[in-house]
Scaffold this motif. Structure first.
Motif, PDB file in Angstrom:
ATOM      1  N   VAL B 158       0.860  -1.178   0.000  1.00 31.73           N
ATOM      2  CA  VAL B 158       0.000   0.000   0.000  1.00 31.73           C
ATOM      3  C   VAL B 158       0.902   1.236   0.000  1.00 31.73           C
ATOM      4  CG1 VAL B 158      -1.617   1.367   1.368  1.00 31.73           C
ATOM      5  CG2 VAL B 158      -1.911  -1.116   1.205  1.00 31.73           C
ATOM      6  N   THR B 159       0.617   2.163  -0.890  1.00 29.79           N
ATOM      7  CA  THR B 159       1.400   3.400  -0.945  1.00 29.79           C
ATOM      8  C   THR B 159       0.468   4.599  -0.946  1.00 29.79           C
ATOM      9  OG1 THR B 159       3.064   2.258  -2.295  1.00 29.79           O
ATOM     10  CG2 THR B 159       3.164   4.665  -2.232  1.00 29.79           C
ATOM     11  N   LEU B 160       0.699   5.507  -0.020  1.00 30.94           N
ATOM     12  CA  LEU B 160      -0.064   6.750   0.028  1.00 30.94           C
ATOM     13  C   LEU B 160       0.914   7.912  -0.009  1.00 30.94           C
ATOM     14  CD1 LEU B 160      -2.293   4.771   0.990  1.00 30.94           C
ATOM     15  CD2 LEU B 160      -2.996   6.482   2.644  1.00 30.94           C
ATOM     16  N   GLU B 161       0.669   8.845  -0.908  1.00 38.27           N
ATOM     17  CA  GLU B 161       1.563   9.998  -1.015  1.00 38.27           C
ATOM     18  C   GLU B 161       0.744  11.274  -1.112  1.00 38.27           C
ATOM     19  OE1 GLU B 161       3.859   9.189  -4.495  1.00 38.27           O
ATOM     20  OE2 GLU B 161       5.145   7.733  -3.496  1.00 38.27           O
ATOM     21  N   ASN B 162       1.157  12.272  -0.370  1.00 39.80           N
ATOM     22  CA  ASN B 162       0.502  13.588  -0.393  1.00 39.80           C
ATOM     23  C   ASN B 162      -1.001  13.456  -0.170  1.00 39.80           C
ATOM     24  OD1 ASN B 162       3.008  14.778  -0.990  1.00 39.80           O
ATOM     25  ND2 ASN B 162       2.722  14.338  -3.159  1.00 39.80           N
ATOM     26  N   VAL B 163      -1.312  12.915   0.959  1.00 44.19           N
ATOM     27  CA  VAL B 163      -2.707  12.638   1.301  1.00 44.19           C
ATOM     28  C   VAL B 163      -3.044  13.345   2.614  1.00 44.19           C
ATOM     29  CG1 VAL B 163      -4.168  10.798   2.207  1.00 44.19           C
ATOM     30  CG2 VAL B 163      -2.918  10.441   0.084  1.00 44.19           C
ATOM     31  N   SER B 164      -4.237  13.902   2.698  1.00 42.35           N
ATOM     32  CA  SER B 164      -4.657  14.506   3.961  1.00 42.35           C
ATOM     33  C   SER B 164      -6.015  13.962   4.371  1.00 42.35           C
ATOM     34  CB  SER B 164      -4.709  16.034   3.829  1.00 42.35           C
ATOM     35  OG  SER B 164      -5.656  16.420   2.869  1.00 42.35           O
ATOM     36  N   GLY B 165      -6.199  13.837   5.679  1.00 37.86           N
ATOM     37  CA  GLY B 165      -7.455  13.305   6.203  1.00 37.86           C
ATOM     38  C   GLY B 165      -7.230  12.060   7.032  1.00 37.86           C
ATOM     39  N   ASP B 166      -8.302  11.519   7.574  1.00 37.30           N
ATOM     40  CA  ASP B 166      -8.203  10.288   8.358  1.00 37.30           C
ATOM     41  C   ASP B 166      -7.767   9.139   7.451  1.00 37.30           C
ATOM     42  OD1 ASP B 166      -9.155  11.847  10.347  1.00 37.30           O
ATOM     43  OD2 ASP B 166     -11.127  10.889  10.486  1.00 37.30           O
ATOM     44  N   VAL B 167      -6.811   8.369   7.936  1.00 35.85           N
ATOM     45  CA  VAL B 167      -6.259   7.313   7.093  1.00 35.85           C
ATOM     46  C   VAL B 167      -6.321   5.969   7.811  1.00 35.85           C
ATOM     47  CG1 VAL B 167      -4.164   6.427   5.988  1.00 35.85           C
ATOM     48  CG2 VAL B 167      -4.679   8.873   5.904  1.00 35.85           C
ATOM     49  N   THR B 168      -6.868   4.984   7.136  1.00 36.15           N
ATOM     50  CA  THR B 168      -6.762   3.597   7.585  1.00 36.15           C
ATOM     51  C   THR B 168      -6.173   2.792   6.434  1.00 36.15           C
ATOM     52  OG1 THR B 168      -8.749   3.830   8.938  1.00 36.15           O
ATOM     53  CG2 THR B 168      -8.016   1.597   8.472  1.00 36.15           C
ATOM     54  N   ALA B 169      -5.081   2.114   6.699  1.00 34.38           N
ATOM     55  CA  ALA B 169      -4.431   1.338   5.641  1.00 34.38           C
ATOM     56  C   ALA B 169      -4.037  -0.029   6.181  1.00 34.38           C
ATOM     57  CB  ALA B 169      -3.200   2.070   5.120  1.00 34.38           C
ATOM     58  N   GLU B 170      -4.416  -1.072   5.465  1.00 34.39           N
ATOM     59  CA  GLU B 170      -4.118  -2.431   5.925  1.00 34.39           C
ATOM     60  C   GLU B 170      -3.684  -3.306   4.762  1.00 34.39           C
ATOM     61  OE1 GLU B 170      -6.717  -4.748   8.401  1.00 34.39           O
ATOM     62  OE2 GLU B 170      -7.719  -2.946   9.121  1.00 34.39           O
ATOM     63  N   THR B 171      -2.781  -4.198   5.042  1.00 32.06           N
ATOM     64  CA  THR B 171      -2.503  -5.297   4.142  1.00 32.06           C
ATOM     65  C   THR B 171      -2.096  -6.485   4.997  1.00 32.06           C
ATOM     66  OG1 THR B 171      -1.217  -6.057   2.222  1.00 32.06           O
ATOM     67  CG2 THR B 171      -0.097  -4.624   3.785  1.00 32.06           C
ATOM     68  N   VAL B 172      -2.022  -7.650   4.396  1.00 35.66           N
ATOM     69  CA  VAL B 172      -1.557  -8.814   5.151  1.00 35.66           C
ATOM     70  C   VAL B 172      -0.085  -9.072   4.826  1.00 35.66           C
ATOM     71  CG1 VAL B 172      -1.809 -11.296   5.522  1.00 35.66           C
ATOM     72  CG2 VAL B 172      -3.840  -9.856   5.290  1.00 35.66           C
ATOM     73  N   SER B 173       0.213  -9.205   3.546  1.00 38.11           N
ATOM     74  CA  SER B 173       1.593  -9.451   3.121  1.00 38.11           C
ATOM     75  C   SER B 173       2.028  -8.330   2.206  1.00 38.11           C
ATOM     76  CB  SER B 173       1.694 -10.792   2.399  1.00 38.11           C
ATOM     77  OG  SER B 173       1.335 -11.851   3.241  1.00 38.11           O
ATOM     78  N   GLY B 174       2.688  -7.372   2.760  1.00 39.13           N
ATOM     79  CA  GLY B 174       3.153  -6.260   1.945  1.00 39.13           C
ATOM     80  C   GLY B 174       3.536  -5.089   2.813  1.00 39.13           C
ATOM     81  N   ASP B 175       4.362  -4.225   2.250  1.00 42.60           N
ATOM     82  CA  ASP B 175       4.762  -3.022   2.970  1.00 42.60           C
ATOM     83  C   ASP B 175       3.667  -1.964   2.887  1.00 42.60           C
ATOM     84  OD1 ASP B 175       7.151  -4.322   3.325  1.00 42.60           O
ATOM     85  OD2 ASP B 175       8.196  -3.234   1.726  1.00 42.60           O
ATOM     86  N   ILE B 176       3.694  -1.080   3.837  1.00 43.35           N
ATOM     87  CA  ILE B 176       2.807   0.077   3.787  1.00 43.35           C
ATOM     88  C   ILE B 176       3.680   1.317   3.900  1.00 43.35           C
ATOM     89  CG2 ILE B 176       0.893   1.305   4.858  1.00 43.35           C
ATOM     90  CD1 ILE B 176      -0.202  -1.313   5.834  1.00 43.35           C
ATOM     91  N   SER B 177       3.599   2.161   2.893  1.00 41.76           N
ATOM     92  CA  SER B 177       4.437   3.356   2.869  1.00 41.76           C
ATOM     93  C   SER B 177       3.565   4.595   2.744  1.00 41.76           C
ATOM     94  CB  SER B 177       5.396   3.272   1.675  1.00 41.76           C
ATOM     95  OG  SER B 177       6.193   4.426   1.613  1.00 41.76           O
ATOM     96  N   LEU B 178       3.679   5.476   3.725  1.00 41.41           N
ATOM     97  CA  LEU B 178       2.897   6.704   3.733  1.00 41.41           C
ATOM     98  C   LEU B 178       3.859   7.884   3.737  1.00 41.41           C
ATOM     99  CD1 LEU B 178       0.970   4.476   4.983  1.00 41.41           C
ATOM    100  CD2 LEU B 178      -0.153   6.349   6.185  1.00 41.41           C
ATOM    101  N   GLY B 179       3.758   8.730   2.733  1.00 45.11           N
ATOM    102  CA  GLY B 179       4.633   9.889   2.657  1.00 45.11           C
ATOM    103  C   GLY B 179       3.838  11.153   2.378  1.00 45.11           C
ATOM    104  N   GLY B 180       4.259  12.247   2.961  1.00 47.04           N
ATOM    105  CA  GLY B 180       3.566  13.510   2.740  1.00 47.04           C
ATOM    106  C   GLY B 180       2.151  13.499   3.282  1.00 47.04           C
TER     107      GLY B 180
END
Lengths: 231, 292
Positions: B158-180
């Motif tokens: 999961v990749t999130l970039e330049n995002v604003s607001g409430d965030v819920t991010a889930e995966t089972v097998s994988g990285d989660i990268s949140l930037g900006g």
């Protein structure tokens, strides 16, 4: 670490202590980092449990899933969790509170599902019906006592997935991915259980195990909702 | 020779559909596609244009109701299979995109987006309001969006970039990268993968980053006011700046930065936890990757 005040922390959080006892405990907390840390952990698990409860309960989730995957849901009654929740009040010891919070975390998303699958003759308070436990006396207790309900829910959802595969609604690649993911979660659950068995008092391990078990239920639930109904 | 035959067959069996329908503000776009792709580009016209490449056996149905434009394929024989949609829709239009073996891509939307697929990637650039992106077998990427964000996949990152607001991010097998990220509420969890967060820590906010097997790296801005709780069973904690641990218990400790009004929970069962300043994490991750 456990001292004479430890078992009163739950009452303190609940506002059940008298003025004098509350003052004495607060004085004790100022000089006891261990109790302060325990209290902090209790606040955290309770806050997390409350936060999960505040998510909209999907009381009608199962009928939709059942319809999608062709499993009868007629025998299951939808209950109003909100009404029951409004009446509920829980007062537990430190260990019980940690355990109960962990169970609530575990069943945060699966609770409605489990509630739907319980007998309509079940007149126990919803908190107990949701958790599947009577008030527990130790942190290991909740794991043992919720295992049956959890295993039952997992088995039923896995069965539903199997039906999805057999009916051709899920392709083999997707089934393989889901299976691998379930293995990944199961492995994490085994590790967390082992760690918890060695250190049953750890609030983190309780919470982590509960979270991981919840993830498995959630994966199965989501997988079923993603199964398309092709007509 | 075989290529020529294949080309002829392709010419015979594929068909193009190009339909444009007028829409009014407030209407929603619903697209259902079993296989192929759904690509939606936002434009500044009050119209939806549907361009589809599909089998000649299939017919593309663009239905206009009072509040929705629905797009789906219907087959003259059996089920519609592969359809490649290129859709232009107004920037204000909410969209509800569903697929099975389908990649989904949205670009330039300024409204809510729901995108769900079983086997395929989801990429959304833009979006505002309710943003729900889900896949089972595919990476999910969200960029330049704001609103209530719910992102889920099973087997990819999961990749999130330049995002604003409430965030819920889930995966089972994988990285989660949140930037900006600009948010007061972030909940991130994976079972097997790293978690990386670079964004704001707002006063009174709540942040939770958890994994079972993987590292957690979080940036904390200089002037943040946050109480940080760190828990790891098998792993180390490392900080690019000094911290004073106040509360400790087995497997967990906490410390306060500034007034401590926000709360951050960093948890990994098997993995390390790193805390740095914004910008340092990227350098640190880069160096770590080079070391490996």
């Amino acid at each position: 670490m456990k001292d004479q005040w430890t078992d009163r922390l739950s009452g303190y959080l609940d506002g059940d202590l008298g003025v004098a006892e509350r003052g004495a405990l607060e004085a004790h907390l100022a000089g006891c980092p261990a109790c302060e840390a325990t209290l902090d952990e209790l606040r955290r698990v309770v806050a997390r449990a409350q936060a999960l409860e505040d998510q909209p309960p999907a009381t009608d989730l199962w009928p939709a899933i059942a319809e999608q995957i062709g499993v009868s849901s007629g025998a299951h009654r939808v209950v109003s969790l909100a009404a029951h929740r409004a009446r509920r009040r829980v007062s537990l010891t430190v260990a019980q509170l940690a355990a109960a919070a962990a169970v609530l975390l575990l069943l945060g998303s699966g609770g409605a599902y489990l509630a739907l699958h319980r007998s309509t003759q079940d007149n126990r308070p919803l908190a107990r019906r949701q958790t599947g436990i009577e008030p527990v006396t130790g942190t290991i207790g909740w794991v043992q006592k919720t295992s049956a309900s959890y295993d039952s829910a997992v088995a039923e959802l896995q069965g539903a997935l199997e039906q999805g595969r057999n009916s051709g609604r899920l392709d083999s690649a997707t089934v393989r991915v889901l299976t691998q993911s379930l293995v990944t979660i199961d492995s994490a659950i085994v590790q967390a259980r082992r760690a918890l068995a060695a250190d049953p008092g750890s609030a983190y391990l309780n919470q982590h195990l509960a979270d991981t078990m919840r993830r498995k239920l959630e994966l199965l639930r989501r997988a079923n909702t993603l199964v398309p109904a092709r007509t | 020779m075989l290529l020529n035959v294949a080309a002829v067959i392709t010419l015979v069996v594929t068909q193009q559909t190009d339909t444009t329908v007028p829409v009014r503000p407030g209407m929603r776009l619903d697209v259902d596609n079993f296989g192929g792709e759904i690509v939606v580009r936002a434009w500044n016209q009050n119209a939806v244009r549907v361009q589809a490449t599909h089998s000649s056996r299939d017919r593309i149905d663009v239905g206009v109701g009072s509040s929705t434009v629905s797009v789906k394929a219907e087959s003259r024989r059996g089920l519609a299979q592969m359809v490649e949609y290129q859709i232009s829709a107004p920037t204000w239009m909410e969209m509800n995109l569903h697929g099975v073996s389908t990649d989904i891509e949205v670009d330039g939307a300024q409204a809510g987006v729901t995108a769900e697929t079983v086997n395929g990637e989801v990429k959304v650039r833009g979006g505002s309001g309710q943003l729900s992106l889900k896949s089972v077998q595919g990476a999910v990427t969200l960029q330049n969006a704001k609103g209530h964000i719910d992102v889920y996949t099973v087997n990819e990152e999961v990749t999130l970039e330049n995002v604003s607001g409430d965030v819920t991010a889930e995966t089972v097998s994988g990285d989660i990268s949140l930037g900006g990220i600009e948010s007061a509420s972030v909940e991130v969890s994976t079972v097997s993968g790293d978690v990386h967060y670079d964004g704001t820590i707002k006063d009174g906010g709540h942040y939770r980053f958890a994994t079972h097997n993987g590292d957690v790296s979080v940036s904390v801005p200089e002037r943040a006011n946050v109480t940080v709780s760190v828990a790891t069973f098998n792993g180390d904690f490392d900080s690019c700046f000094p911290v004073s641990v106040t509360n400790t218990s087995k497997h967990r400790f906490s410390f306060t930065i500034g007034s401590g009004s926000a709360r951050a929970e960093l948890e990994t069962f098997n993995g390390d936890i790193k805390l740095c300043r914004p910008g340092q994490l990227h350098d640190k991750r880069h160096n770590d990757q080079e070391d490996h």
